[in-house]
Structures are given as C-alpha cells and as structure tokens.
Design a protein around this motif. Structure first.
Motif, short mmCIF file in Angstrom:
data_model
loop_
_atom_site.label_atom_id
_atom_site.label_comp_id
_atom_site.label_asym_id
_atom_site.label_seq_id
_atom_site.Cartn_x
_atom_site.Cartn_y
_atom_site.Cartn_z
N ALA A 1 0.78 -1.14 -0.08
CA ALA A 1 0.11 0.18 -0.04
C ALA A 1 0.85 1.34 0.07
CB ALA A 1 -1.06 -0.07 1.20
N ALA A 2 2.11 1.14 0.30
CA ALA A 2 2.93 2.31 0.63
C ALA A 2 3.63 2.65 -0.71
CB ALA A 2 4.12 2.07 1.53
N ALA A 3 3.81 3.89 -0.96
CA ALA A 3 4.47 4.41 -2.33
C ALA A 3 5.91 4.06 -2.37
CB ALA A 3 4.24 6.00 -2.48
N MET A 4 6.39 3.59 -3.42
CA MET A 4 7.96 3.23 -3.41
C MET A 4 8.68 4.47 -3.92
SD MET A 4 7.80 -0.74 -4.60
CE MET A 4 6.72 -0.46 -6.02
N GLU A 5 9.61 4.79 -3.32
CA GLU A 5 10.72 5.86 -3.80
C GLU A 5 12.16 5.43 -3.89
OE1 GLU A 5 12.87 10.02 -1.90
OE2 GLU A 5 11.20 8.98 -0.84
N LEU A 6 12.71 5.65 -5.11
CA LEU A 6 13.90 5.18 -5.62
C LEU A 6 14.98 6.38 -5.38
CD1 LEU A 6 15.91 3.09 -6.28
CD2 LEU A 6 15.33 3.68 -8.82
N SER B 1 19.67 7.65 -15.85
CA SER B 1 20.66 7.88 -14.53
C SER B 1 22.16 7.42 -15.36
CB SER B 1 20.56 6.93 -13.61
OG SER B 1 21.51 6.88 -12.69
N VAL B 2 23.15 8.12 -14.72
CA VAL B 2 24.52 7.63 -15.17
C VAL B 2 25.16 6.63 -14.48
CG1 VAL B 2 24.72 9.80 -16.16
CG2 VAL B 2 25.68 9.42 -13.96
N VAL C 1 18.13 -0.92 -11.44
CA VAL C 1 16.83 -0.95 -10.81
C VAL C 1 15.78 -0.02 -11.57
CG1 VAL C 1 15.82 -0.11 -8.62
CG2 VAL C 1 18.04 -1.25 -8.54
N GLN C 2 15.98 1.16 -11.99
CA GLN C 2 15.06 1.81 -13.00
C GLN C 2 14.52 0.91 -14.12
OE1 GLN C 2 15.60 6.02 -13.92
NE2 GLN C 2 17.45 6.03 -12.32
#
Length: 330
Positions: free
Chosen positions: A6-11, A22-23, A30-31
C-alpha cells in the motif's frame, strides 16, 4: 492488504545525463527493472544534496523498509509481485545468474577503470560531472572518494600476484571486457531481448552495464569503440530507452553561482589539488556526522531466482523500434 504494497515506493539514485535516466550503473539496473515489471516507483535523484556523500544508492524506500543494492531491491519488488522473471524456465533462470556473474567478473572492472581510473576520462568527464552535482564543499572530494574506491576494488579483484599495480592489470581488464561484450552480443543475436519478447532482469543488468559505456562522451575509450561496433548491443540499449524511457524528462540543473569572493577562490584552488590530508579530515568529519543514516539497512536473503506464487502486475507489452519500423507502410 500488505502495508508495504500500500505504501508508495521511492527510489533514491544518481540523476541522468547523456540521454540516460541515470549515469549510475546500479541505479540504471533498478530503474529498468521497475519499468519492465510495471512497478510504480518515484525516482528521487540525490544530485545537489548532501546525500551525494552519505547515501548508498540505489536505495528503495517503501513504508518502513529501506532496501539497498540492486539484487536486494529486485527481490523486494518480486515479493510485491512485480516480477519480470515470472515466465522464465529453470534453465533460463540459471542462465540469468550465469550472465550476471559474467558481467560482475569481466565487465565491471573495465567500467570502473574507464570512468574512474583513466586519467583523461576522469579529469574531463567523470570528475566534473559528479562535482557539479554535489554541494559545496562535498564537490571537492566526493569524486575523488569514488575514484579511490574504484581503484581499490579493481586491485582487490584483479591485482593477483604478480600484478599488483593498476598499469599491470589494464590489459587483462580490457581483454576480459571485450570478451564479455562479444559473448553478450552473440547471445542476444537478432532478438530485442535476451529471453523472448519481454525484457527480464538479465536485460536490466545488461542495460545498466552497457548503456553508460555506449552513451557517455568519453575522451578516451577503446572499449567504447569496440562496443559501438556491436550493432545489436547498441540497438538493444536504444530500443529500451525508446520503449520504456522516452517519456521521462530529467530535471534541469539548478542555476550555478557565478560569483565567489577572492578568499573562496583561493580555497577552491587549494582543495582542488586533492590534498590527501584535507580529504581525509573532511571525510572523517562528514562520515561521523551522518553515520546514523547507515544504522538501519534492510537486509534480504533471497537470490535472483526467488519468485512469488502469483502473477505480478505487468504492463502491456510495448512494441520495439524494429517492429514499429517493419509495420510502417512504405
């Protein structure tokens, strides 16, 4: 409902450039996997924050959980039923593990050397990029800290007797890397992805390792020249960027201060000489100040072949560049 679901995921990760989201290799892995599996992840670059020194990236935050390292993050996403490997056979799962081990053994040392040890690339590309995205005074020694870590890792893994100096292992490093790229190119063949019509974790790892080498504007890199001769690997990277990242728009960099007083300019020139004493004192101070950041690290014991019992949420398959072009009327 599971609280983590239920929780939002932040990377948290390094930001993008060179046409990449991303470099940073691990952040790219992961992205890409999040895109492949349909996981809704909010990307928060650590650029221009003090986390450029204190954070271990990539780091996935979900509720009370903080997960680091690509393998652990991918396992965490699988437990939330975001599993890009769900349809793989046991043989394909074993091949995935073997090729990821090959990337770590053969290609990573060359990547570290190319970006962090090669003097020309470091001075003209890597150091300016990371310094420009770290706040003062971290911008003076964050790049050098990463460079020292890269050199130590290369010598630790490749500096077997009688090869103890970096100049003695360079030839072996790049020979192994070219062999690895050739094997990946042969395995990929004419397909869009390594297994079937949908990308999996192996595609995420290969993309994360290969794309920075392909896209970076390196002043000096025989390995990049070799890679660009392998058309299917470069098309593989272009296809993933077009299909899964074409709608992403990186945030513009903040305005750079253009004025400094004379004393600050003198300090900049002094510290920019990378005095080891100043660097060690500053590093020790900041590590002590922010040591609490590393107090709670969520550890995962699963390996890449772990899988949930139910099918995960997955996006509808997107057409590749090749299929789009073939379906376009003449």
């Amino acid at each position: 409902m599971n609280q983590n679901m239920a929780a939002a995921m932040e990377l948290r990760c390094w930001g993008g450039d060179w046409g990449l989201p991303s470099v940073h290799t691990e952040s790219l892995i992961v992205q890409a996997y999040a895109k492949f599996s349909g996981a809704k992840v909010t990307v928060s670059p650590i650029d221009w924050t003090w986390k450029t020194l204190t954070a271990t990236v990539p780091e996935l935050l979900c509720g009370d959980s903080a997960v680091q390292e690509p393998t652990n993050i991918l396992n965490f996403l699988r437990k939330q039923k975001f599993n890009a490997d769900y349809e793989l056979t046991a043989r394909q799962g074993a091949d995935t593990m073997a090729y990821i081990a090959l990337l770590e053994e053969k290609l990573r040392p060359a990547l570290l050397h190319t970006f962090w040890v090669d003097a020309e690339n470091y001075a003209n590309l890597t150091r300016p990029w990371f310094a420009s995205r770290s706040p003062f005074p971290l911008n003076f020694f964050v790049p050098n800290h990463y460079a020292n870590t890269a050199l130590s890792r290369i010598l630790l893994t490749k500096g077997e007797a009688p090869l103890h100096r970096i100049t003695e292992v360079e030839g072996k490093i790049y020979s192994d890397a070219k062999e690895c790229l050739n094997l990946l190119s042969y395995r990929l063949g004419t397909a869009d992805y390594f297994f079937g019509n949908l990308p999996t974790s192996l595609d995420a790892f290969v993309f994360g390792f290969v794309a920075p080498m392909y896209k970076a504007s390196l002043p000096s890199s025989p390995l990049q020249s070799h890679l660009r001769q392998l058309d299917n690997l470069t098309s593989f990277c272009d296809n993933i960027l077009a299909v899964y990242f074409s709608s992403d728009h990186p945030c513009p960099p903040p305005p750079v201060q253009e004025t400094m007083d004379a004393n600050l300019q003198k300090l900049t020139q002094l510290v920019n000489k990378e005095s080891n004493l100043i660097e060690k004192v500053l590093l020790l101070s900041f590590y002590r100040l922010f040591a609490w950041v590393h107090a709670c690290i969520w550890q995962m014991d699963d390996n890449l072949r772990s899988s949930p019992q139910h099918k995960p949420h997955r996006p509808d398959p997107k057409p590749s560049l090749a299929s789009e072009q073939s379906s376009t009327p003449a």
